[in-house]
Design a protein around this motif. Sequence first.
Motif, PDB file in Angstrom:
ATOM      1  N   ALA A   5       0.831  -1.206   0.000  1.00  0.00           N
ATOM      2  CA  ALA A   5       0.000   0.000   0.000  1.00  0.00           C
ATOM      3  C   ALA A   5       0.863   1.252   0.000  1.00  0.00           C
ATOM      4  CB  ALA A   5      -0.918  -0.011   1.224  1.00  0.00           C
ATOM      5  N   GLN A  38       2.226   1.796  -3.450  1.00  0.00           N
ATOM      6  CA  GLN A  38       1.183   2.326  -4.321  1.00  0.00           C
ATOM      7  C   GLN A  38       1.002   3.825  -4.120  1.00  0.00           C
ATOM      8  OE1 GLN A  38      -0.599   0.963  -6.846  1.00  0.00           O
ATOM      9  NE2 GLN A  38       0.793  -0.769  -6.600  1.00  0.00           N
ATOM     10  N   ARG A  39       1.018   4.272  -2.862  1.00  0.00           N
ATOM     11  CA  ARG A  39       0.858   5.704  -2.576  1.00  0.00           C
ATOM     12  C   ARG A  39       2.066   6.520  -3.056  1.00  0.00           C
ATOM     13  NH1 ARG A  39      -0.502   6.064   3.558  1.00  0.00           N
ATOM     14  NH2 ARG A  39       0.451   4.050   3.454  1.00  0.00           N
ATOM     15  N   THR A  43       4.083   5.765  -5.551  1.00  0.00           N
ATOM     16  CA  THR A  43       4.326   5.695  -6.993  1.00  0.00           C
ATOM     17  C   THR A  43       3.127   6.067  -7.832  1.00  0.00           C
ATOM     18  OG1 THR A  43       3.782   3.324  -7.016  1.00  0.00           O
ATOM     19  CG2 THR A  43       6.104   3.921  -6.723  1.00  0.00           C
ATOM     20  N   ALA A  44       1.977   6.301  -7.242  1.00  0.00           N
ATOM     21  CA  ALA A  44       0.782   6.606  -8.023  1.00  0.00           C
ATOM     22  C   ALA A  44       0.708   8.078  -8.396  1.00  0.00           C
ATOM     23  CB  ALA A  44      -0.472   6.221  -7.249  1.00  0.00           C
TER      24      ALA A  44
END
Length: 74
Positions: free
Chosen positions: A67, A70-71, A73-74
């Motif tokens: 998670a 994801q935060r 690299t998003a």
Amino acid sequence: MRLDKKYAPYLNGLLMGLSMGFLMSFVMTALNVGLGPGFGRAWLAAFAVGGAVGIPTALLLAPRVGALVQRLTA
């Protein structure tokens, strides 16, 4: 034999914990004890501890790290 996809995170944690415990215990035992007599027994003892710590750690941290990645690299 194939497992249901719902077990993928658990299998991932298990395999990551085992593989990292295997490799890290081998390297650290080799550095501390050497590859001479008694290495095998010392390594197996270290691997038992590494697996006991590594598997639960991987199971608990993998979803959180995923998670976070994801935060970031998003």
